[in-house]
Design a protein around this motif. Structure first.
Motif, mmCIF file in Angstrom:
data_model
loop_
_atom_site.group_PDB
_atom_site.id
_atom_site.type_symbol
_atom_site.label_atom_id
_atom_site.label_comp_id
_atom_site.label_asym_id
_atom_site.label_seq_id
_atom_site.Cartn_x
_atom_site.Cartn_y
_atom_site.Cartn_z
ATOM 1 N N LEU A 34 0.885 -1.183 0.047
ATOM 2 C CA LEU A 34 0.149 0.064 -0.064
ATOM 3 C C LEU A 34 0.899 1.296 0.019
ATOM 4 O O LEU A 34 1.796 1.354 0.908
ATOM 5 C CB LEU A 34 -0.984 -0.005 1.422
ATOM 6 N N THR A 35 0.536 1.978 -0.870
ATOM 7 C CA THR A 35 1.302 3.439 -0.916
ATOM 8 C C THR A 35 0.348 4.572 -0.609
ATOM 9 O O THR A 35 -0.558 4.651 -1.283
ATOM 10 C CB THR A 35 1.844 3.665 -2.384
ATOM 11 N N ALA A 36 0.771 5.230 0.505
ATOM 12 C CA ALA A 36 -0.052 6.524 0.556
ATOM 13 C C ALA A 36 0.367 7.665 -0.080
ATOM 14 O O ALA A 36 1.666 8.017 -0.190
ATOM 15 C CB ALA A 36 0.286 6.954 2.099
ATOM 16 N N GLU A 37 -0.178 8.315 -1.051
ATOM 17 C CA GLU A 37 -0.041 9.456 -1.920
ATOM 18 C C GLU A 37 -1.136 10.132 -2.205
ATOM 19 O O GLU A 37 -2.188 9.697 -1.889
ATOM 20 C CB GLU A 37 0.648 8.728 -3.241
ATOM 21 N N VAL A 62 3.470 14.255 4.807
ATOM 22 C CA VAL A 62 2.992 14.313 6.336
ATOM 23 C C VAL A 62 3.322 12.950 6.857
ATOM 24 O O VAL A 62 3.054 11.738 5.743
ATOM 25 C CB VAL A 62 1.899 14.897 6.462
ATOM 26 N N PRO A 63 3.350 12.535 8.149
ATOM 27 C CA PRO A 63 3.466 11.172 8.415
ATOM 28 C C PRO A 63 1.977 10.492 8.153
ATOM 29 O O PRO A 63 0.990 11.205 8.691
ATOM 30 C CB PRO A 63 3.838 11.308 9.995
ATOM 31 N N GLN A 106 7.140 8.445 8.566
ATOM 32 C CA GLN A 106 7.656 9.652 7.883
ATOM 33 C C GLN A 106 7.645 9.698 6.516
ATOM 34 O O GLN A 106 7.571 8.387 5.545
ATOM 35 C CB GLN A 106 8.946 10.025 8.399
ATOM 36 N N PRO A 107 7.161 10.655 5.812
ATOM 37 C CA PRO A 107 7.375 10.985 4.417
ATOM 38 C C PRO A 107 8.494 10.064 3.751
ATOM 39 O O PRO A 107 9.690 10.374 4.182
ATOM 40 C CB PRO A 107 7.740 12.401 3.926
ATOM 41 N N GLY A 132 6.374 13.598 15.156
ATOM 42 C CA GLY A 132 5.021 14.171 15.003
ATOM 43 C C GLY A 132 3.758 13.342 15.304
ATOM 44 O O GLY A 132 2.709 13.453 14.395
ATOM 45 N N ASN A 133 3.938 12.353 16.129
ATOM 46 C CA ASN A 133 2.780 11.534 16.478
ATOM 47 C C ASN A 133 1.672 12.018 17.073
ATOM 48 O O ASN A 133 1.742 13.293 17.786
ATOM 49 C CB ASN A 133 3.164 10.646 17.676
#
Length: 528
Positions: free
Chosen positions: A49-52, A96-97, A123-124, A524-525
């Protein structure tokens, strides 16, 4: 898999079991950039899975900036088999994380995806691998739990299905993920205010021009581009949800929602998942049906339902089943007088049916199914009068503190709420009381299922009900019970994430559990 549509898209008659990470695509639609947006169903045991960031046409002519898993909202459906050890590799290509929480799945604590509690936010440019055994069959979902009130709003979610060894076979298996959007492209911020979004990549949290806004009706107009170049502060919203003026099914609204094809005689299963922040009254036209499970857990001997709605609160899941015995075209819809509900409709279309549409009367008053009296009494785990090792009361409320609306548990806001302390093996009884005057509180417990024992002092009369998310309406009181059988530190919070981000979170803490996780102060949690 033959003839089954696993994502609310018509998969045709694929008969071969897809290999790991195979994608079945259907009804591809063109994005504004000319790309084809594909809905994937991933099967196997290892997934990527890629967050984009992306853009997606949510309603006809209405394209919004979105955050995605694998470039679509919702992200791909992940389907695994009961007993499989599952590995999911998350890559973060956002600015962003992020994390992933497996909503309803009783994973080991280290895999729960809670930044600052079970892991550091990813993290990014970084990756993180989730690995767990999928032991409990059912309908679940996954979503980011980092700054989740914003990240879910932007589209970081997908469905997660654990196929049971003893599942009843069906001819069609559809999943409908319900959500709401702000058509002007803003998101609520954590104080219940609003943040503008840069319309190019959906990542810039710069402000927007408020001059055209009606502060009472929250009318944002229809020009999605008007918000991208100007600035504003945030506006306290309280719990005014009228900003959400676009309702969707599987990331599409109105005429963009995919049809659900059936053949006469088919046994059809529809998995309903509420990924939004509002409750929806789902009505199936033209057919009798039954609710076979809630939050993935089976209902004992479910009764036949006709002309009732199912009230699905944020975070909840309901699986319904019906026989396709009434040829034609029929709606499954949000039965509501909310103007935006007109976009939350899917058409069930029989093969060979004449063109036409089922005309709905969305304002007709229909009673909601009462889950406390539905189905038949059966094997139960807990009783109201047995002795419990731990008893705990959660008084849920809304109040103003320092000029801000906050949502409290026993008059405190997270992280100052008192945790629910248990030891492994404890039996635990929790009373949930909603003292808010107008706010529903769909309370979600991570890592565990609880049995619902009573509502407003009355024991359940129908099937035993096991859930991980329960909607407590103003003035209502539920008593639930569970066994502390999954050691860790677990969130227990309201799944209207505006309420969670404004305080309505506590933790279930095992005092005999020691974690080796160390929070990085620079990660940055943001666990709420």
């Amino acid at each position: 898999m033959e003839g089954m549509d696993h994502s609310g898209m018509n998969m045709g008659t694929e008969s071969a079991e897809p290999s790991s990470n195979a994608s079945l695509t259907a009804s591809p639609s063109a994005s504004p950039s000319g790309q084809t947006v594909k809905t994937e169903v991933l099967t196997g045991k290892e997934f990527n899975l890629t967050a984009e960031a992306s853009n997606q046409e949510i309603a006809p002519g209405k394209t919004l900036p979105v955050w995605t898993f694998n470039n679509s909202v919702p992200g791909p459906q992940i389907r695994v088999k009961q007993g499989d050890t599952v590995k999911i590799n998350l890559k973060n290509e956002l600015s962003v994380p992020v994390t992933i929480h497996w909503h309803g799945v009783p994973v080991p604590n280290a895999m729960d995806g809670i930044p600052g509690v079970t892991q550091n936010a990813v993290q990014p440019g970084q990756t993180f691998t989730y690995e767990f055994k999928a032991n409990v069959p059912g309908t679940y979902w996954y979503h980011s739990h980092q700054d989740s009130v914003n990240q879910l709003d932007r589209g970081l979610y997908g469905s997660f299905i654990v196929e049971g060894n003893d599942d009843e076979k069906v001819d069609r298996d559809y999943t409908l993920m319900l959500d709401e959007w702000i058509s002007s492209g803003e998101t609520m911020d954590m104080s219940g205010g609003m943040s503008g979004m840069d319309m190019t990549d959906g990542e810039d949290m710069s402000g927007m021009d408020m001059s055209s806004m009606d502060h009472n009706g929250m009318d944002m107009g229809n020009d999605a581009s008007s918000s991208s170049d100007s600035s504003m502060g945030t506006m306290s919203m309280g719990d005014d949800m009228s900003m959400y003026d676009l309702f969707s099914i599987n990331g599409k609204s109105g005429s963009l929602v995919d049809q659900l094809p059936v053949k006469e005689g088919d046994k059809v299963r529809i998995r309903l998942i509420n990924a939004g922040y509002m409750s929806h009254q789902i009505h199936l036209h033209g057919h009798e049906f039954k609710i076979i499970s809630t939050d993935g857990q089976p209902i004992n001997n479910p009764g036949i339902i006709k002309d009732n709605v199912i009230n699905i609160a944020p975070g909840e899941r309901y699986d319904i089943e019906f026989t396709a015995n009434n040829p034609g075209q029929w709606l499954i819809e949000d039965h509501s007088d909310n103007k935006a509900a007109s976009g939350m409709k899917a058409m069930i279309v029989y093969e060979g049916a004449a063109a036409g549409s089922d005309k709905s009367n969305a304002t007709e008053k229909l009673a909601a199914v009462d889950l406390t009296q539905y189905g038949q009494a059966g094997k139960t785990t807990f009783t109201l009068d047995q002795k419990y090792d731990v008893e705990y009361t959660m008084n849920l409320n809304t109040e103003m503190q320092n000029g801000n609306m906050v949502y409290t548990i026993n008059d405190k806001t997270f992280p100052n709420t008192d945790p629910l302390n248990v030891k492994k093996g404890d039996t635990v009884k929790v009373k949930l009381v909603n003292n808010s005057k107008s706010d529903d509180h769909p309370m979600h417990l991570h890592g565990h299922f609880f049995q619902v024992l009573s509502k407003n002092g009355k024991p359940l009369e129908g099937s035993p009900v096991f859930k991980d998310t329960i909607n407590v309406k103003p003035g209502e009181e539920y008593v639930v019970a569970f066994k502390a059988d999954n050691p860790g530190n677990w969130m227990f919070h309201c799944h209207d994430l505006h309420h969670a981000s404004a305080g309505m979170v506590t933790e279930l803490k095992y005092t005999d559990y020691k974690t080796d996780f160390v929070a990085d102060p620079n990660a940055g949690n943001m666990p709420e």
